[in-house]
Each structure stands twice: as C-alpha cells, then as structure tokens.
Design a protein around this motif. Structure first.
Motif, short mmCIF file in Angstrom:
data_model
loop_
_atom_site.label_atom_id
_atom_site.label_comp_id
_atom_site.label_asym_id
_atom_site.label_seq_id
_atom_site.Cartn_x
_atom_site.Cartn_y
_atom_site.Cartn_z
N LYS A 1 -40.83 -4.44 -19.34
CA LYS A 1 -39.56 -4.22 -20.01
C LYS A 1 -39.77 -4.08 -21.52
O LYS A 1 -39.16 -4.79 -22.33
CB LYS A 1 -38.57 -5.33 -19.67
CG LYS A 1 -38.12 -5.32 -18.21
CD LYS A 1 -37.39 -4.05 -17.85
CE LYS A 1 -36.71 -4.13 -16.48
NZ LYS A 1 -37.70 -4.11 -15.38
N SER B 1 -36.37 -9.83 -22.98
CA SER B 1 -36.68 -11.10 -22.34
C SER B 1 -35.41 -11.65 -21.70
O SER B 1 -34.30 -11.22 -22.03
CB SER B 1 -37.25 -12.09 -23.35
OG SER B 1 -36.32 -12.32 -24.39
N GLY B 2 -35.60 -12.58 -20.81
CA GLY B 2 -34.46 -13.14 -20.09
C GLY B 2 -34.31 -12.48 -18.73
O GLY B 2 -35.29 -12.12 -18.10
N ARG B 3 -33.09 -12.30 -18.29
CA ARG B 3 -32.83 -11.74 -16.96
C ARG B 3 -32.90 -10.21 -17.02
O ARG B 3 -31.90 -9.52 -17.04
CB ARG B 3 -31.48 -12.19 -16.45
CG ARG B 3 -31.39 -13.70 -16.22
CD ARG B 3 -29.98 -14.13 -15.86
NE ARG B 3 -29.50 -13.51 -14.63
CZ ARG B 3 -29.72 -13.98 -13.42
NH1 ARG B 3 -30.46 -15.08 -13.25
NH2 ARG B 3 -29.22 -13.37 -12.36
N THR B 4 -34.12 -9.70 -17.00
CA THR B 4 -34.33 -8.27 -17.20
C THR B 4 -34.52 -7.50 -15.90
O THR B 4 -34.67 -6.28 -15.93
CB THR B 4 -35.56 -8.05 -18.08
OG1 THR B 4 -36.72 -8.56 -17.42
CG2 THR B 4 -35.41 -8.73 -19.43
N PHE B 5 -34.54 -8.18 -14.77
CA PHE B 5 -34.91 -7.52 -13.53
C PHE B 5 -33.97 -6.39 -13.15
O PHE B 5 -34.35 -5.46 -12.45
CB PHE B 5 -35.01 -8.53 -12.39
CG PHE B 5 -33.72 -9.26 -12.12
CD1 PHE B 5 -33.42 -10.44 -12.78
CD2 PHE B 5 -32.80 -8.76 -11.21
CE1 PHE B 5 -32.24 -11.11 -12.54
CE2 PHE B 5 -31.61 -9.42 -10.96
CZ PHE B 5 -31.32 -10.60 -11.62
N SER B 6 -32.71 -6.45 -13.58
CA SER B 6 -31.74 -5.43 -13.18
C SER B 6 -31.54 -4.35 -14.23
O SER B 6 -30.66 -3.51 -14.11
CB SER B 6 -30.39 -6.08 -12.87
OG SER B 6 -29.94 -6.80 -13.99
N LEU C 1 -27.74 -1.78 -17.77
CA LEU C 1 -27.99 -2.23 -16.41
C LEU C 1 -27.83 -1.11 -15.39
O LEU C 1 -28.57 -1.02 -14.41
CB LEU C 1 -27.05 -3.39 -16.06
CG LEU C 1 -27.17 -4.62 -16.94
CD1 LEU C 1 -26.13 -5.66 -16.54
CD2 LEU C 1 -28.58 -5.22 -16.85
N TYR D 1 -26.77 -4.36 -23.76
CA TYR D 1 -27.47 -5.29 -24.65
C TYR D 1 -27.99 -4.56 -25.88
O TYR D 1 -28.44 -3.40 -25.79
CB TYR D 1 -28.65 -5.95 -23.91
CG TYR D 1 -28.23 -6.68 -22.66
CD1 TYR D 1 -28.43 -6.14 -21.41
CD2 TYR D 1 -27.59 -7.92 -22.76
CE1 TYR D 1 -28.03 -6.79 -20.26
CE2 TYR D 1 -27.17 -8.58 -21.61
CZ TYR D 1 -27.40 -8.01 -20.38
OH TYR D 1 -26.99 -8.67 -19.24
N VAL E 1 -30.00 -11.81 -21.77
CA VAL E 1 -31.07 -10.87 -22.15
C VAL E 1 -31.15 -10.79 -23.66
O VAL E 1 -30.13 -10.67 -24.35
CB VAL E 1 -30.80 -9.47 -21.56
CG1 VAL E 1 -31.80 -8.45 -22.10
CG2 VAL E 1 -30.85 -9.51 -20.03
#
Length: 123
Positions: A76, A24-29, A99, A112, A1
């Motif tokens: 996000k 950006s990146g794996r932001t779904f969680s 998270l 992050y 992220v």
C-alpha cells in the motif's frame, strides 16, 4: 487509515522529484491510491492515481508525459515520479486513497487524505 507522504522539496525547472506515500492502518479494502495538488491561490486538483485492479493508471492532462504514478499494492505504497518540472507544478501535493473501484477526479470521492508535501519549482 493514515497516509504519510514524503519526498517534496525545492527543485529547479526541468528537474525531477519523486514523491512517496505509505498507507497504514486498515488498508486491506483500499482500491485506489493517488495524488492531488493545490497551488497557491488555486483550487485543489487531481494529478494522478493508480487502481490496484489491474494496475491501471490515470493522469490529469497537466501530468501526462511528465509524471508517472506507480505503487506496490501489497505494501500500500504509491509513488509519483515527476520529471521536466515547471514553475506551475509548484504546489502542496496530497496523497489520497479510495475504498471503491474507479478513479474519479473529484475530491469528495476519495476517502482518505495525507497531510501534504510541498513541492517548489524555481524558474
């Protein structure tokens, strides 16, 4: 992220600035996004955050009534609208993300961090 903050700058006391931060990146969680700041010679401190669970917002006492945190969960993106700025608001502002649920005010509880954007308020 990755967290990319923008919007800092130089403003006179009493003025306003709006900071933005995009993840950006794996932001779904990601459940919480917000802001810390670090003034010269001082420790980094919590400013404000928004929880995507219900859109609840949280503020440090120094930010209440002057700053507004908002955002777009789907994109996000988090914003910090800062009004009635004071010289003591001068600091590097860091975008943060977490998270887990809950909005703590301790740095280690955030997963992050962005690179920081400088806000300078001239008196």
């Amino acid at each position: 992220v990755q967290l990319q903050a923008s919007g800092g700058g130089l403003v006179q006391a009493g003025g306003s600035l709006r900071l933005s931060c995009a993840a950006s990146g794996r932001t779904f969680s990601m459940n919480v996004m917000g802001w810390f700041r670090q003034a010269p010679g001082k420790e980094r401190e919590f400013v404000a955050a928004i929880s995507w669970s219900g859109g609840l917002t949280y503020y440090a006492d120094s930010a209440k009534g002057r700053f507004t945190v908002s955002g777009d969960e789907a994109k996000k993106v988090v914003f910090l609208q800062m009004n009635s700025l004071k010289s003591e608001d001068t600091a590097v502002y860091y975008c943060v993300a977490r998270l887990r649920n809950g909005v703590p005010s301790f740095q280690p509880d955030y997963d992050y961090w962005g690179q920081g954007t400088q806000v300078t308020v001239s008196s």
